[in-house]
Design a protein around this motif. Sequence first.
Motif, PDB file in Angstrom:
ATOM      1  N   SER A  28       0.819  -1.211   0.000  1.00  0.00           N
ATOM      2  CA  SER A  28       0.000   0.000   0.000  1.00  0.00           C
ATOM      3  C   SER A  28       0.854   1.262   0.000  1.00  0.00           C
ATOM      4  O   SER A  28       0.470   2.277  -0.579  1.00  0.00           O
ATOM      5  N   ASP A  29       2.017   1.205   0.652  1.00  0.00           N
ATOM      6  CA  ASP A  29       2.868   2.395   0.768  1.00  0.00           C
ATOM      7  C   ASP A  29       4.262   2.221   0.188  1.00  0.00           C
ATOM      8  O   ASP A  29       4.936   3.208  -0.103  1.00  0.00           O
ATOM      9  N   GLY A  30       4.734   0.988   0.076  1.00  0.00           N
ATOM     10  CA  GLY A  30       6.102   0.773  -0.394  1.00  0.00           C
ATOM     11  C   GLY A  30       7.116   1.125   0.676  1.00  0.00           C
ATOM     12  O   GLY A  30       6.822   1.152   1.876  1.00  0.00           O
ATOM     13  N   GLY A  31       8.330   1.418   0.236  1.00  0.00           N
ATOM     14  CA  GLY A  31       9.429   1.710   1.162  1.00  0.00           C
ATOM     15  C   GLY A  31       9.389   3.137   1.664  1.00  0.00           C
ATOM     16  O   GLY A  31      10.169   3.986   1.217  1.00  0.00           O
ATOM     17  N   VAL A  32       8.532   3.414   2.621  1.00  0.00           N
ATOM     18  CA  VAL A  32       8.318   4.782   3.105  1.00  0.00           C
ATOM     19  C   VAL A  32       9.564   5.346   3.793  1.00  0.00           C
ATOM     20  O   VAL A  32       9.930   6.508   3.589  1.00  0.00           O
ATOM     21  N   PHE A  79      18.113   5.479  -3.227  1.00  0.00           N
ATOM     22  CA  PHE A  79      17.114   5.560  -4.294  1.00  0.00           C
ATOM     23  C   PHE A  79      16.542   4.204  -4.710  1.00  0.00           C
ATOM     24  O   PHE A  79      15.314   4.091  -4.901  1.00  0.00           O
ATOM     25  N   PRO A  80      17.337   3.145  -4.884  1.00  0.00           N
ATOM     26  CA  PRO A  80      16.750   1.879  -5.336  1.00  0.00           C
ATOM     27  C   PRO A  80      15.629   1.375  -4.427  1.00  0.00           C
ATOM     28  O   PRO A  80      14.706   0.713  -4.886  1.00  0.00           O
ATOM     29  N   GLU A  81      15.718   1.697  -3.130  1.00  0.00           N
ATOM     30  CA  GLU A  81      14.701   1.203  -2.204  1.00  0.00           C
ATOM     31  C   GLU A  81      13.456   2.085  -2.183  1.00  0.00           C
ATOM     32  O   GLU A  81      12.489   1.768  -1.467  1.00  0.00           O
ATOM     33  N   THR A  82      13.442   3.158  -2.943  1.00  0.00           N
ATOM     34  CA  THR A  82      12.248   4.013  -2.998  1.00  0.00           C
ATOM     35  C   THR A  82      11.243   3.516  -4.033  1.00  0.00           C
ATOM     36  O   THR A  82      10.104   3.988  -4.049  1.00  0.00           O
ATOM     37  N   VAL A  83      11.619   2.587  -4.892  1.00  0.00           N
ATOM     38  CA  VAL A  83      10.705   2.106  -5.935  1.00  0.00           C
ATOM     39  C   VAL A  83       9.870   0.956  -5.365  1.00  0.00           C
ATOM     40  O   VAL A  83      10.323   0.183  -4.525  1.00  0.00           O
ATOM     41  N   TYR A  84       8.640   0.843  -5.835  1.00  0.00           N
ATOM     42  CA  TYR A  84       7.720  -0.155  -5.294  1.00  0.00           C
ATOM     43  C   TYR A  84       8.196  -1.585  -5.521  1.00  0.00           C
ATOM     44  O   TYR A  84       7.899  -2.477  -4.736  1.00  0.00           O
ATOM     45  N   ASN A  85       8.937  -1.814  -6.591  1.00  0.00           N
ATOM     46  CA  ASN A  85       9.298  -3.180  -6.951  1.00  0.00           C
ATOM     47  C   ASN A  85      10.579  -3.675  -6.271  1.00  0.00           C
ATOM     48  O   ASN A  85      11.023  -4.783  -6.542  1.00  0.00           O
ATOM     49  N   ALA A  88       8.547 -10.732 -11.453  1.00  0.00           N
ATOM     50  CA  ALA A  88       8.687 -10.196 -10.104  1.00  0.00           C
ATOM     51  C   ALA A  88       8.002  -8.833 -10.141  1.00  0.00           C
ATOM     52  O   ALA A  88       8.617  -7.819 -10.458  1.00  0.00           O
ATOM     53  N   THR A  89       6.730  -8.830  -9.827  1.00  0.00           N
ATOM     54  CA  THR A  89       5.871  -7.679 -10.095  1.00  0.00           C
ATOM     55  C   THR A  89       5.302  -7.099  -8.816  1.00  0.00           C
ATOM     56  O   THR A  89       4.857  -7.843  -7.933  1.00  0.00           O
ATOM     57  N   ALA A  90       5.283  -5.769  -8.716  1.00  0.00           N
ATOM     58  CA  ALA A  90       4.661  -5.085  -7.587  1.00  0.00           C
ATOM     59  C   ALA A  90       3.277  -4.591  -7.979  1.00  0.00           C
ATOM     60  O   ALA A  90       3.075  -4.093  -9.088  1.00  0.00           O
ATOM     61  N   MET A  91       2.327  -4.744  -7.069  1.00  0.00           N
ATOM     62  CA  MET A  91       0.976  -4.233  -7.242  1.00  0.00           C
ATOM     63  C   MET A  91       0.686  -3.298  -6.071  1.00  0.00           C
ATOM     64  O   MET A  91       0.919  -3.651  -4.916  1.00  0.00           O
ATOM     65  N   VAL A  92       0.194  -2.095  -6.372  1.00  0.00           N
ATOM     66  CA  VAL A  92       0.032  -1.057  -5.360  1.00  0.00           C
ATOM     67  C   VAL A  92      -1.434  -0.669  -5.232  1.00  0.00           C
ATOM     68  O   VAL A  92      -2.121  -0.474  -6.241  1.00  0.00           O
ATOM     69  N   GLY A  93      -1.911  -0.572  -4.008  1.00  0.00           N
ATOM     70  CA  GLY A  93      -3.286  -0.168  -3.783  1.00  0.00           C
ATOM     71  C   GLY A  93      -3.604  -0.168  -2.305  1.00  0.00           C
ATOM     72  O   GLY A  93      -2.699  -0.287  -1.464  1.00  0.00           O
ATOM     73  N   ASP A  94      -4.884  -0.008  -1.963  1.00  0.00           N
ATOM     74  CA  ASP A  94      -5.252  -0.091  -0.551  1.00  0.00           C
ATOM     75  C   ASP A  94      -5.208  -1.546  -0.107  1.00  0.00           C
ATOM     76  O   ASP A  94      -4.657  -2.405  -0.804  1.00  0.00           O
TER      77      ASP A  94
END
Length: 342
Positions: A102-106, A129-135, A151-157
């Motif tokens: 939902s938030d990734g690497g905050v 920087f690399p750890e700021t991306v959702y994937n 190896a896919t990231a899905m973002v949402g609530d």
Amino acid sequence: MSPLGHILGTGWVTPYGRSVSDVCHKIFDGQTPPSEMLEIAGHTWPCYRVDPSSLPETNAFPRLRRSGKISHFALTAAIDAVVSAGLTEDEKSQLPILFATSDGGVIYTRRFFTELDARGPGAGSPLLFPETVYNAAASHVAAYFQSDREATAMVGDAAVALSAISAGCELLSQGLSKHVLIIAANECDAISVAGYSRWKFLCQTPDDPTGNIFSEGAAAIVLGPPRQRKPALMWCREGRPHFSRKEAGDSLREILTHPSVPPPWIFASCQRTPLQEIEQEAIGHLDGKIFDVKKSLGEGLAFTAMAQIVAASHLVETSSQSALVTVLGFASGTAAASLSCR
């Protein structure tokens, strides 16, 4: 109805530890872990933290030496899920990985942009920087298992966790993979809790003991072909997006119009949130015992939604009964899943 797949293995990292059976016992007993305080801009909120000492495997993995906590959580939960599924080395290398967040690497994102704000555009650290991306977490997990698949990231609530499960079932049904690893993770930072609190998410404060306590952690499952005594995922449905409380209730009721198996156990998601009454009304016609996973694990968004699946899977496997999991997201996602012993 044929199952979409069987849950062959589960794993999680929680404020209570990693043992699925031990943590489930605490959840079913209604226990709560100790909390610690987060502070930002003169405001404080309690949160449930993961003990770093419970993550020895990731601390020894060189690639994660400079990675954010969310990657450590995700990989640890994935390791336990894959081990409990009993996959071979060849099967591990062929695992598609779907990562829901939902938030990734905050934490690393806040540090990266704090440096930019304080020192100018050239100050952005290439280590952060690399750890700021959702994937980021998904790529670390793929590297650990030496998988050359998706190896896919899905973002949402919170409902994105079940969206990832639906996507994994699609890979299985189309014969694109024999197994699939699905992970959801969240890390807790004061800036994100402050944001949700401003959004009237009913965050608990020292002066107001009602509402949710935010938490961090990860949960993972391995889906695959039928295996004796392993819980079957009978269906996993996503509702149409909702943009009001009424639409949220309509969406969930639509999903639950014809549940295939009357569940004795229901894992609900909206306790102590503005959507609690909406969810309870939608499931009120079902005659089942309701479990509140978030009472013990806190509000971990996608993480706690997947934790509902892990807890339901454990109960189904140990009781030979069926379970229903409902997730009503804070933004626009609605989903539900049915598990049975097949």
